[in-house]
Write a protein that holds these residues in place. Structure first.
Motif, short mmCIF file in Angstrom:
data_model
loop_
_atom_site.label_atom_id
_atom_site.label_comp_id
_atom_site.label_asym_id
_atom_site.label_seq_id
_atom_site.Cartn_x
_atom_site.Cartn_y
_atom_site.Cartn_z
N ALA A 79 0.65 -10.80 -15.67
CA ALA A 79 -0.19 -11.04 -14.49
C ALA A 79 -1.25 -12.10 -14.80
O ALA A 79 -1.53 -12.98 -13.96
CB ALA A 79 -0.86 -9.73 -14.05
N THR A 80 -1.85 -12.05 -16.00
CA THR A 80 -2.85 -13.06 -16.38
C THR A 80 -2.22 -14.44 -16.46
O THR A 80 -2.80 -15.43 -15.98
CB THR A 80 -3.49 -12.69 -17.72
N ALA A 81 -1.04 -14.53 -17.07
CA ALA A 81 -0.39 -15.83 -17.22
C ALA A 81 0.01 -16.41 -15.87
O ALA A 81 -0.12 -17.62 -15.64
CB ALA A 81 0.84 -15.68 -18.12
N MET A 82 0.49 -15.55 -14.95
CA MET A 82 0.86 -16.07 -13.63
C MET A 82 -0.38 -16.54 -12.88
O MET A 82 -0.32 -17.54 -12.14
CB MET A 82 1.60 -14.99 -12.85
N ASP A 116 1.80 -1.65 -9.63
CA ASP A 116 0.70 -2.48 -9.14
C ASP A 116 0.78 -3.89 -9.71
O ASP A 116 0.65 -4.88 -8.97
CB ASP A 116 -0.64 -1.84 -9.52
N ARG A 117 0.99 -4.00 -11.02
CA ARG A 117 1.05 -5.33 -11.64
C ARG A 117 2.29 -6.09 -11.19
O ARG A 117 2.27 -7.32 -11.09
CB ARG A 117 1.02 -5.19 -13.16
N LEU A 118 3.38 -5.37 -10.94
CA LEU A 118 4.60 -6.02 -10.48
C LEU A 118 4.36 -6.71 -9.14
O LEU A 118 4.74 -7.87 -8.94
CB LEU A 118 5.72 -4.99 -10.34
N ASN A 119 3.72 -6.02 -8.22
CA ASN A 119 3.47 -6.61 -6.91
C ASN A 119 2.48 -7.77 -7.01
O ASN A 119 2.63 -8.79 -6.33
CB ASN A 119 2.94 -5.55 -5.95
N ALA A 120 1.45 -7.63 -7.86
CA ALA A 120 0.48 -8.71 -8.04
C ALA A 120 1.14 -9.94 -8.66
O ALA A 120 0.87 -11.09 -8.25
CB ALA A 120 -0.68 -8.23 -8.90
N TYR A 121 2.01 -9.72 -9.64
CA TYR A 121 2.70 -10.83 -10.30
C TYR A 121 3.55 -11.62 -9.32
O TYR A 121 3.43 -12.84 -9.20
CB TYR A 121 3.56 -10.25 -11.43
N TRP A 122 4.42 -10.93 -8.58
CA TRP A 122 5.31 -11.63 -7.65
C TRP A 122 4.55 -12.22 -6.48
O TRP A 122 4.95 -13.26 -5.93
CB TRP A 122 6.39 -10.67 -7.16
N SER A 123 3.46 -11.58 -6.07
CA SER A 123 2.66 -12.12 -4.98
C SER A 123 2.06 -13.48 -5.36
O SER A 123 2.10 -14.44 -4.58
CB SER A 123 1.55 -11.13 -4.61
N ALA A 141 0.84 -1.21 0.00
CA ALA A 141 0.00 0.00 0.00
C ALA A 141 0.87 1.25 0.00
O ALA A 141 0.61 2.21 -0.75
CB ALA A 141 -0.93 -0.01 1.22
N HIS A 142 1.91 1.26 0.82
CA HIS A 142 2.83 2.40 0.84
C HIS A 142 3.57 2.52 -0.49
O HIS A 142 3.82 3.64 -0.97
CB HIS A 142 3.84 2.24 1.97
N SER A 143 3.92 1.40 -1.07
CA SER A 143 4.62 1.42 -2.35
C SER A 143 3.77 2.09 -3.42
O SER A 143 4.26 2.93 -4.19
CB SER A 143 4.97 0.00 -2.77
N ARG A 144 2.50 1.74 -3.47
CA ARG A 144 1.60 2.35 -4.46
C ARG A 144 1.43 3.84 -4.17
O ARG A 144 1.44 4.68 -5.09
CB ARG A 144 0.25 1.64 -4.43
N LEU A 145 1.28 4.18 -2.89
CA LEU A 145 1.09 5.58 -2.51
C LEU A 145 2.32 6.42 -2.88
O LEU A 145 2.21 7.51 -3.46
CB LEU A 145 0.81 5.69 -1.02
N LEU A 193 11.76 -6.72 -5.05
CA LEU A 193 10.85 -6.99 -6.16
C LEU A 193 9.38 -6.79 -5.79
O LEU A 193 8.59 -6.35 -6.61
CB LEU A 193 11.05 -8.42 -6.68
N PHE A 194 9.02 -7.16 -4.58
CA PHE A 194 7.62 -7.00 -4.18
C PHE A 194 7.54 -6.95 -2.66
O PHE A 194 8.49 -7.30 -1.95
CB PHE A 194 6.77 -8.14 -4.73
N TYR A 195 6.40 -6.50 -2.19
CA TYR A 195 6.12 -6.46 -0.76
C TYR A 195 5.07 -7.52 -0.46
O TYR A 195 3.97 -7.48 -1.00
CB TYR A 195 5.61 -5.08 -0.35
#
Length: 632
Positions: free
Chosen positions: A368-371, A402-409, A47-51, A435-437
């Motif tokens: 993100a879709t493929a992951m 946003d997509r980077l964090n969703a992908y790695w998550s 959340a902080h990363s996006r902000l 890479l992600f939080y």
């Protein structure tokens, strides 16, 4: 003799920078490069990363706005030599009066309202406006709609705020705006008005060409008036004009909004494709992407026809973009009966070989879709292949924050589910936070992976990460951490580390502050805390926890009582054992007599302590005798 000088060797301008970049290894403990290298300016979680990333972009926009709004303060040139392309653009109209040249200038500056007003003045004065200029005005209107461009809107709001005669009630009442989707501020064809400026100007044009019709069609599709766009296309055909490829792309995209049934949608899409062939319009990549995007909403027909679309692209020697593959995955991967893993594997065979460049706005959705597809299929091998393809060349640039964090998550959750714990921990150390939080779900998945692999000694390290991420007040995570640490007996060193974690959790739950209420204790959480303190030999902390049971009207389990008594015995605290017997008697637990007997046998009691213990028994006997007399 002729002397031949060697030709000067040409160097790539970026060769030195690229060579230096290849020598740098990514620091897994550092935040993303876009953030300042300052502990107070680094994000703690997603959340902080996006902000922070949005704040940085907002700062850029604010700087651009200042330069555009006040260009007079940036008119001095100190650079030698002067580079015009690096200087601020002139955004204020320079041509005065009512003329076509002034209209062209305002269209170039994207001043929608000024352009429309000046066009109306020219028409009223009887001054003819060329077809090219009118089409340029239609282009502007069909992009921005009847609303203003961003700069005009900000100027108008500024004038409204500075106007002294505005009624206060009118200031508070916002102007009504028609919106389409999120972030759209223009009311064009979705407006209920039939005579918006674009349509009004189009109707009064003395001459219209194919460009005029195509611009209107694309504008109507852009702003959600698909039915009007189709009618305008029929008018174009009646006037014997030909549409360009961009217009056909827009019409194909609008097909799902024109027809409800899948068969009807496919038939209408074929009509547009046949018209392209008849008008000798060569399809491009965006044409096939628009067709695949429509087939996503055609059910079974989409699955059967999408592969034919790909074959047609190959026949025309058109290379797919990431958006092409994204549409294919959306069509196929959810249908397990059709063996979607085969489709994904074939897609990755092509993606792994290429470094892609942006060609379609939907390109950014692919990874993100493929992951997500790999996670649904629980196929870790496909996920590894996808990740390797993402890291090839500049493909990683398709993932924004946003997509980077969703992908790695998603990737990390799949790792926790399918990989060995050593591999999971290796990825965890390399991925977070560079890479992600991790999300709360990622932490929960990691805890479950540690539990499955019986590596619970890592939990104290995970708890430190939870505090850093701001998850130390998440009730479900706290319950899971306490449950795992207290489930079994561990060596003394590990138990001491667990007790330290328990102490931190207890302090967090009881912490109060500004706009922060203490967390509610549950019976299970108190039981876990008491067990952890007891096994670590922290008798006083364990007893303080035991006292909370009465405060929240909960009853400790027999295991908790026995573990506390063992702790009191280990630390030679008979007073605490007697307190435990009193607590059990006051709660009316059946185990009170057993605990009293253990205390008598396992502790060296003084006479005073023996009397205190006997008094507890006497109280119990008196209550029993009272109940017997009542029955008589």
């Amino acid at each position: 003799e002729e002397i031949v000088l060697p030709r000067r060797k040409t160097w790539d301008k970026l060769a030195v920078l690229q060579t230096l970049a290849s020598t740098v290894n990514r620091d897994p403990t550092a935040a993303h490069y876009m953030f300042q290298d300052d502990p107070f300016l680094m994000p703690r979680n997603a959340a902080h990363s996006r902000l922070f990333s949005l704040s940085k972009e907002s700062g850029r926009n604010a700087a651009k706005y200042i330069i555009k709004q006040f260009p007079q303060y940036f008119d001095k040139t100190f650079a030698e030599p002067n580079v015009p392309c690096l200087m601020p653009e002139t955004l204020t109209p320079q041509i005065e009066g009512v003329s076509e040249e002034a209209l062209k200038e305002r269209i170039h500056l994207r001043r929608v309202k000024d352009s429309v007003d000046l066009f109306d003045q020219l028409v009223q004065a009887g001054t003819p406006v060329s077809l090219e200029t009118t089409n340029s005005l239609l282009d502007l209107l069909c992009f921005y709609g009847d609303g203003e461009s961003t700069l005009e809107k900000e100027e108008e709001e500024k004038q409204d705020l500075e106007e002294p005669g505005v009624n206060a009630s009118e200031q508070k009442a916002p102007k009504r705006q028609f919106q389409r989707g999120s972030g759209s501020r223009w009311s064009l064809f979705i407006d209920s008005r039939e005579n918006n400026n674009a349509e009004r100007i189009f109707k009064i044009m003395p001459e219209r060409n194919a460009h005029s019709y195509c611009t209107m069609i694309r504008g109507m599709v852009k702003h959600g008036a698909s039915a009007k766009a189709y009618d305008m296309y029929l008018d174009l055909l009646n006037e014997r004009h030909k549409a360009d490829v961009h217009t056909f792309n827009a019409l194909i995209t609008a097909v799902p909004y024109l027809k409800e049934r899948s068969v009807e949608r496919w038939e209408l899409a074929k009509v547009f494709l046949n018209h392209m062939a008849q008008q000798e319009v060569q399809p491009n990549l965006l044409t096939f992407n628009a067709l695949l995007k429509t087939l996503r909403r055609c059910g079974g027909i989409g699955r059967s026809m999408s592969l034919l679309v790909i074959k047609e692209m190959e026949a025309l020697d058109i290379e797919p973009s990431l958006a092409t593959y994204d549409h294919l995955l959306f069509i196929f991967y959810r249908d397990v009966d059709l063996c979607p893993s085969g489709i994904i594997s074939e897609v990755l065979d092509d993606v792994e070989k290429r470094s892609f460049t942006p060609q379609d706005p939907d390109d950014a959705k692919f990874f993100a879709t493929a992951m997500q597809a790999c996670c649904d299929l629980k196929d870790i091998k496909l996920a590894y292949r996808l990740n390797k393809a993402m890291e090839k060349g500049d493909n990683w640039k398709f993932l924004d924050m946003d997509r980077l964090n969703a992908y790695w998550s998603k990737f990390f959750s799949l790792l926790c589910m399918m990989e060995q714990i050593d591999v999971v921990l290796k990825w965890y150390k390399e991925m977070s936070p560079s890479l992600f939080y991790p999300t709360p779900k990622n932490i929960l998945d990691l805890l479950q992976a540690l539990d499955a692999a019986n590596h619970l000694e890592v939990i104290p390290s995970v708890w430190e990460d939870m505090k850093q991420l701001g998850f130390n007040r998440r009730q479900e995570l706290l319950e899971e951490v306490l449950s795992l640490m207290s489930r079994e007996q561990h060596p003394d060193e590990i138990q001491l580390a667990f007790a330290k974690c328990a102490e931190d959790i207890k302090a967090v739950c009881e912490q109060t502050g500004r706009e922060q209420a203490p967390l509610e204790w549950t019976g299970s959480a108190l039981s876990h805390l008491a067990l952890l303190f007891s096994r670590a030999g922290r008798t006083q902390d364990a007893w303080n926890t035991m006292e909370h049971f009465q405060q929240i009207n909960r009853i400790p389990t027999d295991q908790v009582m026995d573990e506390f008594l063992n702790c009191a015995k280990q630390t030679n605290c008979p007073d605490e054992a007697i307190k435990l017997v009193k607590l059990a008697a006051s709660l009316g637990l059946p185990s009170s007599q057993r605990l009293k007997s253990r205390t008598e046998k396992e502790f060296e009691l003084s006479e005073k302590q023996k009397k205190t213990l006997e008094s507890i028994k006497s109280d119990s006997d008196s209550s029993d005798s009272d109940s017997d007399s009542d029955s008589d």
